[in-house]
Design a protein around this motif. Structure first.
Motif, short mmCIF file in Angstrom:
data_model
loop_
_atom_site.label_atom_id
_atom_site.label_comp_id
_atom_site.label_asym_id
_atom_site.label_seq_id
_atom_site.Cartn_x
_atom_site.Cartn_y
_atom_site.Cartn_z
N ALA A 260 22.86 -9.56 14.06
CA ALA A 260 23.74 -8.52 14.08
C ALA A 260 22.99 -7.82 15.77
O ALA A 260 23.87 -7.36 16.31
CB ALA A 260 23.60 -7.55 12.95
N ALA A 261 21.81 -7.74 15.56
CA ALA A 261 21.19 -7.48 16.99
C ALA A 261 21.34 -8.23 18.08
O ALA A 261 21.11 -7.66 19.24
CB ALA A 261 19.69 -6.89 16.68
N PRO A 263 24.03 -10.74 19.74
CA PRO A 263 25.39 -11.68 19.72
C PRO A 263 25.05 -13.01 20.02
O PRO A 263 26.16 -13.64 19.85
CB PRO A 263 26.08 -10.75 20.63
N SER A 264 24.08 -13.23 20.64
CA SER A 264 23.87 -14.71 21.32
C SER A 264 23.53 -15.72 20.19
O SER A 264 23.58 -16.91 20.22
CB SER A 264 23.01 -14.81 22.45
N LEU A 265 23.20 -14.95 19.05
CA LEU A 265 22.65 -15.68 17.91
C LEU A 265 23.99 -16.11 16.92
O LEU A 265 23.76 -16.94 16.11
CB LEU A 265 21.78 -15.04 17.07
N LEU A 266 25.06 -15.68 17.22
CA LEU A 266 26.28 -15.80 16.21
C LEU A 266 26.73 -17.40 16.44
O LEU A 266 26.81 -17.95 15.21
CB LEU A 266 27.33 -14.90 16.85
N ASP A 267 26.75 -17.92 17.19
CA ASP A 267 27.25 -19.20 17.35
C ASP A 267 26.36 -20.12 16.68
O ASP A 267 26.61 -21.05 15.93
CB ASP A 267 27.65 -19.79 18.71
N PRO A 268 24.92 -20.28 17.00
CA PRO A 268 23.93 -20.70 16.41
C PRO A 268 24.02 -20.50 14.82
O PRO A 268 23.60 -21.54 13.82
CB PRO A 268 22.49 -20.41 17.04
N ALA A 269 24.20 -19.42 14.53
CA ALA A 269 24.15 -18.95 12.98
C ALA A 269 25.29 -19.86 12.48
O ALA A 269 25.30 -20.13 11.22
CB ALA A 269 24.13 -17.66 12.70
N VAL A 353 36.07 -12.46 12.61
CA VAL A 353 35.67 -11.68 11.21
C VAL A 353 34.22 -11.55 11.27
O VAL A 353 33.57 -10.27 10.89
CB VAL A 353 36.34 -12.48 10.08
N ALA A 354 33.40 -12.37 11.60
CA ALA A 354 31.90 -12.21 11.43
C ALA A 354 31.27 -11.21 12.55
O ALA A 354 30.71 -10.48 12.07
CB ALA A 354 31.10 -13.76 11.85
N ARG A 355 32.02 -11.22 13.70
CA ARG A 355 31.60 -9.90 14.50
C ARG A 355 31.83 -8.69 13.87
O ARG A 355 31.07 -7.77 14.01
CB ARG A 355 32.13 -10.10 15.96
#
Length: 390
Positions: A260-261, A263-269, A353-355
């Motif tokens: 959450a802190a 945003p660049s980690l969203l795609d790897p997650a 949705v995840a964002r």
């Protein structure tokens, strides 16, 4: 065997969905890269070997005995990508190449999901409980409704649309080779009216709609109608089940606030969550010419079952920092000529949705329950709430 905390619920979901087939599937993972199982076929458990099979469309096909064609041709007709091979498949795939570009899908999801995402964000901001399973059913129904060309509906209407597709997919188990005549008839009762709506949207030729874009790309009405049915069956449930499982994995692994802190980690997650949940736990192929799979001889008509879940889980439990090797890259969406055409649309929807959910962090899970009687393991309920700020 010690199970990592983030994987305990994933195992529970699989066992709830497939209490007998899942232990068998996982047991086969210990039998080597490929193993012949009487009554099932040759099971592939290795990612590199699975990719070889998927890339060899001449030897391993989707239109032979025991393949996806056996399942879906009676329901969707002969001209959909998931049951085609050869030049006919390549020609249709070329027509559809520009249908779901990343830029288009981002705009589409931003437009059609604006209202439900605003409702979701508002409830979380107010500290109210949200059942993410139900929210995703509505949003997945909303997106596929717009793809097919349905007139605007309310949340209950889109929820009902999703449930119609869910009932069809639930007729399939990990052991199903083909649908019975009564099952085909039940599926057609749902899909034929949707196909009529898709055909009307196609005929209007509105380039602002997905069906209108298909006409502009040179698809026939029959091809567009079949594609709409395929998107409805293969895309909605996959997307809807992924988001609650993604948030669960992040929450249970203690990584939610980190993602959450940053945003660049969203795609790897997302990539790592999809490896663990494996949206397509198995893939089917039919052998067309004599060959061998991982040293196991196969003959024309043999069935090859790619245990995508085993291939992916061989790389360990959920780990946000895991670097995926080349042979594993998005294997859950296929490879080669049959790589999922709707991948950009699915990812655009999931990211949106995840964002929204992650923007409300810190979050707590207040209730969850596994679903039974489903093909794709999922939660029946997954309720989250924003933590009170101290």
């Amino acid at each position: 065997m010690r199970i990592a905390p983030a994987d305990r619920w994933e195992r529970r979901l699989y066992l709830a969905a497939h209490p007998f087939a899942y232990p068998l599937l996982r047991g086969l993972a210990r039998r080597g890269p490929a193993v012949r199982v009487p009554g099932v076929g040759v099971v592939v458990n290795d990612a590199a070997l699975a990719r070889e099979v998927l890339l060899d469309g001449e030897t391993f096909r989707k239109d032979g005995p025991g393949s996806p064609g056996d399942l879906w041709t009676p329901v969707l007709g002969p001209s959909v990508l998931l049951n085609m091979e050869g030049e006919a498949h390549r020609a249709l795939r070329r027509k559809l190449t520009d249908l779901f570009t990343p830029a288009y899908t981002e705009r589409l999801c931003a437009r059609v999901l604006a209202e439900p995402l605003a409702r979701l964000a508002g409830r979380l901001e107010q500290g109210r409980e949200v059942d993410l399973v139900d929210a995703m059913r509505v949003m997945a129904g909303t997106v596929i409704g717009h793809v097919i060309g349905l007139q605007a509906r309310d949340a209950d209407g889109y929820r009902h649309l999703f449930e119609q597709g869910e009932r069809i997919v639930a007729m399939v188990s990990l052991r199903t080779r083909r649908l019975s005549p009564s099952q085909v008839a039940r599926a057609r009762r749902v899909l034929d009216p949707l196909g009529d709506i898709a055909a009307e949207s196609y005929t209007s030729g509105d380039e602002g709609t997905v069906m209108g874009r298909m006409r502009g790309l040179g698809l026939s009405e029959e091809e567009a109608r079949g594609a709409a049915g395929a998107f409805f069956l293969t895309g909605t449930e996959t997307v809807a089940t992924l988001v609650p499982r993604l948030i669960a994995l992040l929450h249970d692994s203690g990584e939610l606030e980190r993602v959450a802190a940053d945003p660049s980690l969203l795609d790897p997650a997302l990539e790592e969550a999809m490896r663990v949940v494996t949206p397509t736990p198995v893939m089917l192929r039919s052998v067309h010419v004599p060959a061998a799979v991982g040293g196991v001889p196969v003959r024309p008509g043999d069935r090859v079952l790619i245990a995508t879940h085993n291939c992916c889980r061989a790389y360990g439990p959920f780990d946000l920092d895991l670097v995926h090797p080349p042979e594993l890259r998005r294997l859950w969406f296929g490879a080669g000529p049959h790589f999922c055409l709707g991948y950009p649309l699915a990812m655009a929807e999931v990211r949106a949705v995840a964002r929204t959910v992650l923007d409300a962090a810190p979050l707590t899970v207040t209730h969850r329950r596994a679903a039974r009687g489903v093909l794709i393991p999922t939660y029946r309920r997954f309720v989250i709430r924003r933590k009170a700020r101290s």
